[in-house]
Design an enzyme around this catalytic site. Structure first.
Site, PDB file in Angstrom:
ATOM      1  N   PRO A  59       0.797  -1.223   0.000  1.00  0.00           N
ATOM      2  CA  PRO A  59       0.000   0.000   0.000  1.00  0.00           C
ATOM      3  C   PRO A  59       0.835   1.281   0.000  1.00  0.00           C
ATOM      4  O   PRO A  59       1.866   1.369   0.670  1.00  0.00           O
ATOM      5  CB  PRO A  59      -0.824  -0.096   1.292  1.00  0.00           C
ATOM      6  CG  PRO A  59      -0.121  -1.098   2.132  1.00  0.00           C
ATOM      7  CD  PRO A  59       0.531  -2.059   1.170  1.00  0.00           C
ATOM      8  N   ASN A  60       0.328   2.235  -0.774  1.00  0.00           N
ATOM      9  CA  ASN A  60       0.895   3.589  -0.910  1.00  0.00           C
ATOM     10  C   ASN A  60       2.202   3.635  -1.698  1.00  0.00           C
ATOM     11  O   ASN A  60       2.717   4.713  -1.983  1.00  0.00           O
ATOM     12  CB  ASN A  60       1.085   4.245   0.473  1.00  0.00           C
ATOM     13  CG  ASN A  60      -0.222   4.348   1.229  1.00  0.00           C
ATOM     14  OD1 ASN A  60      -1.178   4.908   0.706  1.00  0.00           O
ATOM     15  ND2 ASN A  60      -0.305   3.778   2.426  1.00  0.00           N
ATOM     16  N   ARG A 101       5.144  10.649  -2.930  1.00  0.00           N
ATOM     17  CA  ARG A 101       4.840  10.450  -1.518  1.00  0.00           C
ATOM     18  C   ARG A 101       6.064  10.766  -0.649  1.00  0.00           C
ATOM     19  O   ARG A 101       7.117  10.139  -0.816  1.00  0.00           O
ATOM     20  CB  ARG A 101       4.467   8.976  -1.343  1.00  0.00           C
ATOM     21  CG  ARG A 101       4.315   8.540   0.065  1.00  0.00           C
ATOM     22  CD  ARG A 101       4.281   7.019   0.163  1.00  0.00           C
ATOM     23  NE  ARG A 101       4.004   6.638   1.532  1.00  0.00           N
ATOM     24  CZ  ARG A 101       4.230   5.453   2.039  1.00  0.00           C
ATOM     25  NH1 ARG A 101       4.725   4.491   1.294  1.00  0.00           N
ATOM     26  NH2 ARG A 101       3.954   5.200   3.294  1.00  0.00           N
ATOM     27  N   TYR A 125      11.205   8.848   0.901  1.00  0.00           N
ATOM     28  CA  TYR A 125      11.190   7.793  -0.115  1.00  0.00           C
ATOM     29  C   TYR A 125      11.811   8.190  -1.452  1.00  0.00           C
ATOM     30  O   TYR A 125      11.835   7.385  -2.384  1.00  0.00           O
ATOM     31  CB  TYR A 125       9.743   7.318  -0.342  1.00  0.00           C
ATOM     32  CG  TYR A 125       9.102   6.747   0.906  1.00  0.00           C
ATOM     33  CD1 TYR A 125       9.558   5.553   1.458  1.00  0.00           C
ATOM     34  CD2 TYR A 125       8.042   7.400   1.546  1.00  0.00           C
ATOM     35  CE1 TYR A 125       8.986   5.033   2.604  1.00  0.00           C
ATOM     36  CE2 TYR A 125       7.457   6.890   2.697  1.00  0.00           C
ATOM     37  CZ  TYR A 125       7.935   5.702   3.224  1.00  0.00           C
ATOM     38  OH  TYR A 125       7.380   5.181   4.355  1.00  0.00           O
ATOM     39  N   ASN A 148       7.975  -5.607  -0.542  1.00  0.00           N
ATOM     40  CA  ASN A 148       7.857  -4.453   0.352  1.00  0.00           C
ATOM     41  C   ASN A 148       6.366  -4.329   0.658  1.00  0.00           C
ATOM     42  O   ASN A 148       5.592  -3.817  -0.161  1.00  0.00           O
ATOM     43  CB  ASN A 148       8.390  -3.174  -0.312  1.00  0.00           C
ATOM     44  CG  ASN A 148       8.355  -1.991   0.640  1.00  0.00           C
ATOM     45  OD1 ASN A 148       7.699  -2.040   1.680  1.00  0.00           O
ATOM     46  ND2 ASN A 148       9.031  -0.919   0.288  1.00  0.00           N
ATOM     47  N   ALA A 159       2.982  -0.643   5.031  1.00  0.00           N
ATOM     48  CA  ALA A 159       2.483  -0.657   6.407  1.00  0.00           C
ATOM     49  C   ALA A 159       1.919  -2.017   6.826  1.00  0.00           C
ATOM     50  O   ALA A 159       1.835  -2.308   8.033  1.00  0.00           O
ATOM     51  CB  ALA A 159       1.421   0.430   6.580  1.00  0.00           C
ATOM     52  N   HIS A 201       3.737  -4.196   9.393  1.00  0.00           N
ATOM     53  CA  HIS A 201       3.618  -3.995  10.836  1.00  0.00           C
ATOM     54  C   HIS A 201       2.274  -4.479  11.390  1.00  0.00           C
ATOM     55  O   HIS A 201       2.055  -4.446  12.601  1.00  0.00           O
ATOM     56  CB  HIS A 201       3.801  -2.510  11.171  1.00  0.00           C
ATOM     57  CG  HIS A 201       4.916  -1.867  10.400  1.00  0.00           C
ATOM     58  ND1 HIS A 201       6.235  -2.275  10.538  1.00  0.00           N
ATOM     59  CD2 HIS A 201       4.933  -0.880   9.453  1.00  0.00           C
ATOM     60  CE1 HIS A 201       6.988  -1.544   9.708  1.00  0.00           C
ATOM     61  NE2 HIS A 201       6.220  -0.700   9.045  1.00  0.00           N
ATOM     62  N   GLU A 221      12.271  -9.495   2.467  1.00  0.00           N
ATOM     63  CA  GLU A 221      11.527  -8.302   2.905  1.00  0.00           C
ATOM     64  C   GLU A 221      12.396  -7.064   2.666  1.00  0.00           C
ATOM     65  O   GLU A 221      13.550  -7.031   3.101  1.00  0.00           O
ATOM     66  CB  GLU A 221      11.202  -8.447   4.395  1.00  0.00           C
ATOM     67  CG  GLU A 221      10.511  -7.243   5.002  1.00  0.00           C
ATOM     68  CD  GLU A 221      10.249  -7.421   6.510  1.00  0.00           C
ATOM     69  OE1 GLU A 221      10.252  -8.573   7.012  1.00  0.00           O
ATOM     70  OE2 GLU A 221      10.053  -6.396   7.178  1.00  0.00           O
ATOM     71  N   HIS A 251      12.563  -2.711   2.776  1.00  0.00           N
ATOM     72  CA  HIS A 251      12.011  -1.388   3.097  1.00  0.00           C
ATOM     73  C   HIS A 251      12.958  -0.337   2.553  1.00  0.00           C
ATOM     74  O   HIS A 251      14.181  -0.432   2.759  1.00  0.00           O
ATOM     75  CB  HIS A 251      11.843  -1.210   4.612  1.00  0.00           C
ATOM     76  CG  HIS A 251      10.928  -2.234   5.174  1.00  0.00           C
ATOM     77  ND1 HIS A 251       9.565  -2.185   4.982  1.00  0.00           N
ATOM     78  CD2 HIS A 251      11.180  -3.375   5.859  1.00  0.00           C
ATOM     79  CE1 HIS A 251       9.012  -3.244   5.539  1.00  0.00           C
ATOM     80  NE2 HIS A 251       9.966  -3.988   6.074  1.00  0.00           N
ATOM     81  N   ILE A 252      12.384   0.639   1.895  1.00  0.00           N
ATOM     82  CA  ILE A 252      13.186   1.717   1.313  1.00  0.00           C
ATOM     83  C   ILE A 252      13.839   2.538   2.430  1.00  0.00           C
ATOM     84  O   ILE A 252      15.020   2.865   2.384  1.00  0.00           O
ATOM     85  CB  ILE A 252      12.281   2.603   0.423  1.00  0.00           C
ATOM     86  CG1 ILE A 252      11.732   1.771  -0.738  1.00  0.00           C
ATOM     87  CG2 ILE A 252      13.035   3.839  -0.074  1.00  0.00           C
ATOM     88  CD1 ILE A 252      10.515   2.379  -1.413  1.00  0.00           C
ATOM     89  N   SER A 253      13.041   2.861   3.425  1.00  0.00           N
ATOM     90  CA  SER A 253      13.543   3.676   4.540  1.00  0.00           C
ATOM     91  C   SER A 253      14.099   2.776   5.641  1.00  0.00           C
ATOM     92  O   SER A 253      13.814   1.566   5.692  1.00  0.00           O
ATOM     93  CB  SER A 253      12.400   4.537   5.103  1.00  0.00           C
ATOM     94  OG  SER A 253      11.398   3.718   5.680  1.00  0.00           O
ATOM     95  N   ARG A 301      12.774   5.238  12.562  1.00  0.00           N
ATOM     96  CA  ARG A 301      11.511   5.970  12.463  1.00  0.00           C
ATOM     97  C   ARG A 301      10.615   5.651  13.681  1.00  0.00           C
ATOM     98  O   ARG A 301      11.112   5.214  14.711  1.00  0.00           O
ATOM     99  CB  ARG A 301      10.841   5.628  11.119  1.00  0.00           C
ATOM    100  CG  ARG A 301      11.722   6.018   9.923  1.00  0.00           C
ATOM    101  CD  ARG A 301      11.057   5.706   8.599  1.00  0.00           C
ATOM    102  NE  ARG A 301       9.831   6.469   8.423  1.00  0.00           N
ATOM    103  CZ  ARG A 301       8.928   6.206   7.479  1.00  0.00           C
ATOM    104  NH1 ARG A 301       9.130   5.204   6.623  1.00  0.00           N
ATOM    105  NH2 ARG A 301       7.839   6.937   7.382  1.00  0.00           N
ATOM    106  N   ARG A 350       6.955   1.185  13.596  1.00  0.00           N
ATOM    107  CA  ARG A 350       7.582   0.592  12.400  1.00  0.00           C
ATOM    108  C   ARG A 350       8.718  -0.370  12.767  1.00  0.00           C
ATOM    109  O   ARG A 350       9.338  -0.972  11.901  1.00  0.00           O
ATOM    110  CB  ARG A 350       8.132   1.686  11.475  1.00  0.00           C
ATOM    111  CG  ARG A 350       7.069   2.593  10.909  1.00  0.00           C
ATOM    112  CD  ARG A 350       7.635   3.586   9.908  1.00  0.00           C
ATOM    113  NE  ARG A 350       6.779   4.751   9.826  1.00  0.00           N
ATOM    114  CZ  ARG A 350       5.692   4.842   9.040  1.00  0.00           C
ATOM    115  NH1 ARG A 350       5.361   3.847   8.252  1.00  0.00           N
ATOM    116  NH2 ARG A 350       4.950   5.928   9.036  1.00  0.00           N
TER     117      ARG A 350
END
Ligand code: DQA
Length: 141
Positions: A9-10, A17, A22, A71, A74, A77, A95, A97-99, A104, A108
């Protein structure tokens, strides 16, 4: 070898975004470069904002001879259902994650998915997808 990249999502909004987190390029432009870099691989890209659709895609390709880069956004989590889908299939899942999720918000820091994934890459930007692909290639040999 087939590589399935799933973005949750997103992540369709990458480039627009929260660019400070990102980046400002779209995933599609990154993906084109990745495809050029690995002409011997067959890439499939799937993005969905819907938990059940991500699960359906994992079921659909998860018993093929392919490596999966996921990825889950959200859902990482929150989703025990995606975790169960990863545990159910035979294809390896990395798995990504970009960030750096650990730098954070606290919510997360926990992933329901990591324990059933082959490995986790976080905080490397888009390059995390390439690193995951590289690992899948190296471990396939
Ligand atoms: C993300 C991190 C998640 O916490 C967030 O919900 C996302 C993107 C990342 O790629 O850094 O949507 O998975």
């Amino acid at each position: 070898m087939d590589i399935l990249i799933i973005n949750g999502p997103n992540l369709n909004l990458l480039g627009k975004r929260e660019p400070g987190i990102y980046g400002d390029s779209s995933f599609e432009s990154y993906l084109n470069k990745l495809i050029e870099e690995y002409p011997g691989l067959r890439f499939e890209y799937y993005q969905s904002n819907h938990e059940g659709s991500i699960i359906d895609k994992l079921h659909q390709r998860g018993f093929d001879n392919c490596g999966i880069v996921l990825n889950a956004g959200a859902y990482t989590h929150t989703s025990i259902a995606i975790r169960d889908a990863i545990a159910a299939i035979s294809a390896p899942v990395i798995e990504v994650h970009i960030s750096n999720v650990y730098a954070r918000e606290g919510f997360r820091h926990h992933s329901h998915l990591s324990a059933v994934c082959k490995g986790v890459i976080a905080g490397m930007g888009f390059d995390g997808y390439r690193l995951a692909v590289e690992h899948l290639i190296q471990t396939k040999k």
